[in-house]
Scaffold this active site. Structure first.
Site, mmCIF file in Angstrom:
data_model
loop_
_atom_site.group_PDB
_atom_site.id
_atom_site.type_symbol
_atom_site.label_atom_id
_atom_site.label_comp_id
_atom_site.label_asym_id
_atom_site.label_seq_id
_atom_site.Cartn_x
_atom_site.Cartn_y
_atom_site.Cartn_z
ATOM 1 C CD GLU A 75 -2.627 1.150 2.666
ATOM 2 O OE1 GLU A 75 -3.595 1.930 2.760
ATOM 3 O OE2 GLU A 75 -2.319 0.332 3.566
ATOM 4 C CE LYS A 98 -7.364 1.443 3.308
ATOM 5 N NZ LYS A 98 -6.112 1.703 4.072
ATOM 6 C CB CYS A 116 -4.787 -1.739 4.088
ATOM 7 S SG CYS A 116 -3.993 -1.877 5.722
#
Length: 268
Positions: A45, A117, A149
């Protein structure tokens, strides 16, 4: 479509704000992974900028999806015939709006996708706008989902991608030492409940727990990197394992679609 192929998690440490340094380092590691046979490679990330930046620093270093990062990685992808997932801070044409995102470059060097995200962790919500889509990409290696994540800490996103046909979910992350027990649960759980492979790609240092890992469709960790060492984690996966797992553990066959909504809270 290939049945067996090798995937690589690049567990690397980024230098904050040093995009050229991070990109050069990533390319070197990608080329090493390709030399060892990897065909699909994922970076952590925000590897390009580093994770621990202020909002202003992210604004200063953010790039459009087809920017310098993509252009340099596209050359490698085409030359080595790789699929590459590269997370970064995405600049947009809307003033003041950036995303925590990841691009997928295919083996022809083309920009195949850009995932933003959806679930933002903590202070991320003060720096980035949230995405609103969990894409699944069709490739010669199979159908690949990407989430970033915190996205994989919720059961719904992996199920959404599974219902869209995903066979492998890539989860580039910056996962903390304090969250390590969840890292060890969330990736296997997503793989098991949805009968697919997951690969979590973490960084090290700055409070990150490392331990990038690959989990098979029965929820078993088949390969894992150390906690404190930069690592090229290469794993061979076989898509036939997905069909076997879904036959042995028929979660998706038995899944009731009408339970997958907020209305189900009132109905059941």
């Amino acid at each position: 479509m290939k049945s067996q192929y090798q995937i690589a998690a690049i567990q690397m440490k980024s230098v904050m704000k040093e995009t050229k340094h991070n990109l050069d380092k990533a390319i070197d590691l990608i080329e090493k992974a390709a030399k060892d046979g990897a065909e699909l490679i994922c970076l952590p990330e925000l590897f390009y900028q580093g994770y621990h930046l202020t909002q202003q620093e992210f604004f200063q270093t953010a790039e459009y999806p087809d920017g310098v990062m993509y252009q340099e990685l596209a050359k490698v992808a085409k030359e080595k015939q790789l699929h590459i997932v590269a997370p970064y801070a995405e600049k947009t044409h809307m003033p003041g709006v950036i995303y925590n995102a990841a691009i997928l470059i295919n083996d022809q060097g083309q920009l195949q996708g850009n995932m933003r995200k959806v679930y933002l962790w903590g202070e991320e919500s003060t720096k980035f706008r949230a995405g609103n889509h969990y894409p699944v990409y069709e490739t010669p290696l199979g159908k690949i989902g990407i989430m970033i994540c915190y996205d994989i800490e919720f059961p719904e996103p992996p199920r959404i991608q599974a219902l869209k046909g995903a066979e492998l979910i890539l989860a580039p992350s910056v996962w903390s030492l304090t969250g390590e027990p969840r890292w060890d649960i969330d990736l296997p759980a997503a793989a098991l409940y949805n009968g697919l492979f997951t690969m979590g790609v973490n960084t090290i240092d700055n409070g990150a727990c490392g331990k990038s890992k690959v989990v098979n469709p029965k929820g078993i960790v088949v390969n894992e990197a150390p906690k404190e060492k930069e690592t090229i984690l290469i794993t061979e996966i076989n898509r036939k394992d997905i069909y076997q797992a879904r036959a042995d553990i028929p979660y998706l066959k038995d899944f009731r679609e009408d339970t997958f909504s907020m209305e189900a809270v009132h109905q059941y």
